[in-house]
Structures are given as structure tokens and as C-alpha cells.
Design an enzyme around this catalytic site. Structure first.
Site, PDB file in Angstrom:
ATOM      1  N   ARG A  47     -10.431  -7.059  78.633  1.00 55.65           N
ATOM      2  CA  ARG A  47      -9.061  -7.579  78.645  1.00 55.65           C
ATOM      3  C   ARG A  47      -8.529  -7.838  80.050  1.00 55.65           C
ATOM      4  O   ARG A  47      -7.907  -8.865  80.307  1.00 55.65           O
ATOM      5  CB  ARG A  47      -8.142  -6.595  77.912  1.00 55.65           C
ATOM      6  CG  ARG A  47      -8.363  -6.569  76.394  1.00 55.65           C
ATOM      7  CD  ARG A  47      -8.034  -7.927  75.787  1.00 55.65           C
ATOM      8  NE  ARG A  47      -8.199  -7.962  74.349  1.00 55.65           N
ATOM      9  CZ  ARG A  47      -7.242  -7.672  73.471  1.00 55.65           C
ATOM     10  NH1 ARG A  47      -6.056  -7.278  73.917  1.00 55.65           N
ATOM     11  NH2 ARG A  47      -7.470  -7.744  72.185  1.00 55.65           N
ATOM     12  N   ASP A 156      10.023  -1.971  71.609  1.00 56.55           N
ATOM     13  CA  ASP A 156       8.601  -1.953  71.913  1.00 56.55           C
ATOM     14  C   ASP A 156       8.452  -2.123  73.414  1.00 56.55           C
ATOM     15  O   ASP A 156       9.309  -2.729  74.072  1.00 56.55           O
ATOM     16  CB  ASP A 156       7.856  -3.068  71.171  1.00 56.55           C
ATOM     17  CG  ASP A 156       6.356  -2.798  71.102  1.00 56.55           C
ATOM     18  OD1 ASP A 156       5.890  -2.332  70.047  1.00 56.55           O
ATOM     19  OD2 ASP A 156       5.656  -3.037  72.105  1.00 56.55           O
TER      20      ASP A 156
END
Length: 298
Positions: A47, A156
Site C-alpha cells: 500500500r 471516522d
């Protein structure tokens, strides 16, 4: 609901040493509470090598220096977005929403009728299916909720998923979990095959970015807190501190809902009592006080 990314690492054309990984893991723990085991090194490389290239860098050492530089907050957010992926759906773990209806909403109705308030926090709301499911559950039980003091806070750490949640646009396949009644009426079909959340559930929800490791800019209290499949990626001390912080924000009759692989442990065990599958209720003050009754010897 965030989890550490998974996948197969590409060829390591950018060096990624064990020392680089340890520095990155330390940063992830300090900044975001993530517990990156050594086994995650190939996945992390998969990633983050994209972020290294995107910033025109040639090494992870340079990238680590960059993300720890003052003024690089946006890159730190890109880092957490790269390290996590979001798996969620409408009405995931339906037993929690049944408890929300039969316990939380039922016991709060008298308070609401008396002019009181009702608050729920979706902590780790991901792309929004959880808070919208909460809002629909409230509207199904309380059709007059929009005229009452009822709010859902949805937070979040990842600004990208929070923005998607605010938009409230999903694939038709996502909406299949809603069934037909009573929730389908809060979904609007579009010509392109997507669906969008109608105004009524949206009106109940406030979306915001929040790192659970940071100070929380609110005091509650909340009648219910959903934090599911988030804490499992923290180490045990961080989990235990989080459970205790949640317990302190619940009303006297408040409930905490956690993920299917998570369990309450540590100091919060004296404040929260299991009342269902991964559902906990706040232990009232009277329950924690020692009894004054004397023991009669015969």
C-alpha cells in the site's frame, strides 16, 4: 469499520528495511493506535510504496521523514487511508439493531416524550452504512424522530470515507441488505444503478473526522455507542483504555456495541456488563456500590 489492509506485495523496487517498518509501525501506533505486527510488512509495503512514488521519493526513509514533518497533516491522513480498508454493510450484525430497537429505543421513549434528548455515536463509521442503518432504525421506531431532540454522531479517522458517507450514494448491491420494508422507503434509486439515502435519515446524522486516539471534542452522554471491528486492530492496553473512555460517555442506561471478534477487558469490566452478543450495558452506580446489608449469623 477499518481494518489493516490486505493483499499481495509487489516486487520491492523501493527498499523497505526492517528498520523502516519498525519506524512506520511506531508512527502508526502513536498517531492512530494501529498495531502493525511484523507479519504485516509485505502488506504495508504493497500500500505505502504507492504513496512513496506519488510524492516523488525513492526510499521509505525519505517518506517517513516527510510524514513526520510539520505541515504534512494531509499526507498523514493519506497514510492512514492507505493502511486501512473499510468493510461494512447496511444492518451488519442485525442482532445489534434488534437490541437498539427493543432495548435502547424502548427505554428512551419516556425520556424523549418528557422533552429529553437521545444521542448515538457511530465511532468508526466507515462509508456510512452503519450510521444510516442506525438512523433508519430510529425512524422506523419513532416516525416523529425529526421533531424530537434525536441525533446520531458518525466519525471516522479517514477523511476520504467520511466524505463518501456524507454523500450517501451506494451501489444497488449494497442496498440489497435493506430488503423491502420498512427501510427501503429511505432509499432513492438512480438511473445509473446506484441508490442514495433520502433526506430523513441524513437529517439525523452529523458526520465528522475523528482520530479515536486524540482528545474527544464532546462530552456526551450517549444512549448508545457503536464501535465495531475497530478496536481489534489496537493493542490490548489501547483497547482497554478505549473501552473505559466509552463507558464514561454512556448514560446510566447506555449500551455499547462492539465487533464480533472483540471483547471488553480491563478496568471497563466493572463499568460494562454483557447483555447480548457483543452488546454491553452501563453498570449503574447503585450496582457498583457495596451493599449496606449486614450479615446475620445464626
Amino acid at each position: 469499520m477499518s481494518m489493516v489492509a490486505s493483499g499481495v506485495a509487489p516486487r520491492e523496487d523501493i527498499p523497505f528495511t526492517d528498520a523502516d517498518f519498525q519506524m512506520l509501525a511506531g508512527l502508526a501506533r502513536r498517531e492512530f493506535g494501529l498495531d502493525l505486527a511484523a507479519s504485516k510488512k509485505p502488506l504495508v509495503y504493497s500500500r505505502l510504496s504507492r504513496r512513496v512514488k506519488a510524492r516523488g521519493l525513492v526510499s521509505f526513509a525519505d517518506y517517513l521523514a516527510l510524514v513526520t514533518t510539520k505541515g504534512e497533516n494531509e499526507e498523514r491522513l493519506a497514510l492512514i487511508s492507505a493502511l486501512t480498508t473499510n468493510v461494512t454493510s447496511f444492518f451488519r450484525e442485525k442482532h445489534h439493531f434488534e437490541t437498539l430497537t427493543t432495548v435502547c429505543l424502548r427505554q428512551a421513549r419516556a425520556k424523549l416524550d418528557a422533552g429529553g434528548r437521545f444521542r448515538i455515536w457511530s465511532a468508526g463509521c466507515s462509508t456510512g452504512q452503519e450510521p444510516y442503518s442506525i438512523a433508519m432504525t430510529i425512524l422506523a421506531a419513532w416516525p416523529d424522530a425529526l421533531r424530537r431532540d434525536v441525533r446520531v454522531l458518525a466519525t471516522d479517522i479517514d477523511p476520504i470515507v467520511v466524505d463518501r458517507a456524507r454523500q450517501g450514494i451506494y451501489s444497488g448491491q449494497d442496498a440489497e441488505a435493506l430488503g423491502k420494508d420498512p427501510y427501503r422507503k429511505w432509499i432513492r434509486d438512480s438511473d445509473d444503478g446506484t441508490v442514495s439515502i433520502t433526506d430523513e435519515p441524513r437529517a439525523l446524522i452529523t458526520f465528522a473526522e475523528l482520530n479515536l486516539m486524540d482528545p474527544w471534542p464532546f462530552k456526551g452522554p450517549f444512549d448508545a455507542i457503536f464501535c465495531r471491528n475497530v478496536a481489534i486492530y489496537f493493542d490490548q492496553p489501547t483497547q482497554q483504555a478505549l473501552w473505559q473512555r466509552f463507558a464514561g460517555l454512556l448514560t446510566e442506561t447506555g449500551n455499547l456495541f462492539i465487533g464480533h471478534s472483540e471483547r471488553i477487558s480491563g478496568p471497563a469490566e466493572t463499568s460494562l456488563q454483557a447483555c447480548g452478543v457483543t452488546s454491553y450495558r452501563k453498570v449503574t452506580e447503585s450496582e457498583t456500590k457495596p451493599s449496606n446489608r449486614s450479615i446475620q449469623w445464626v
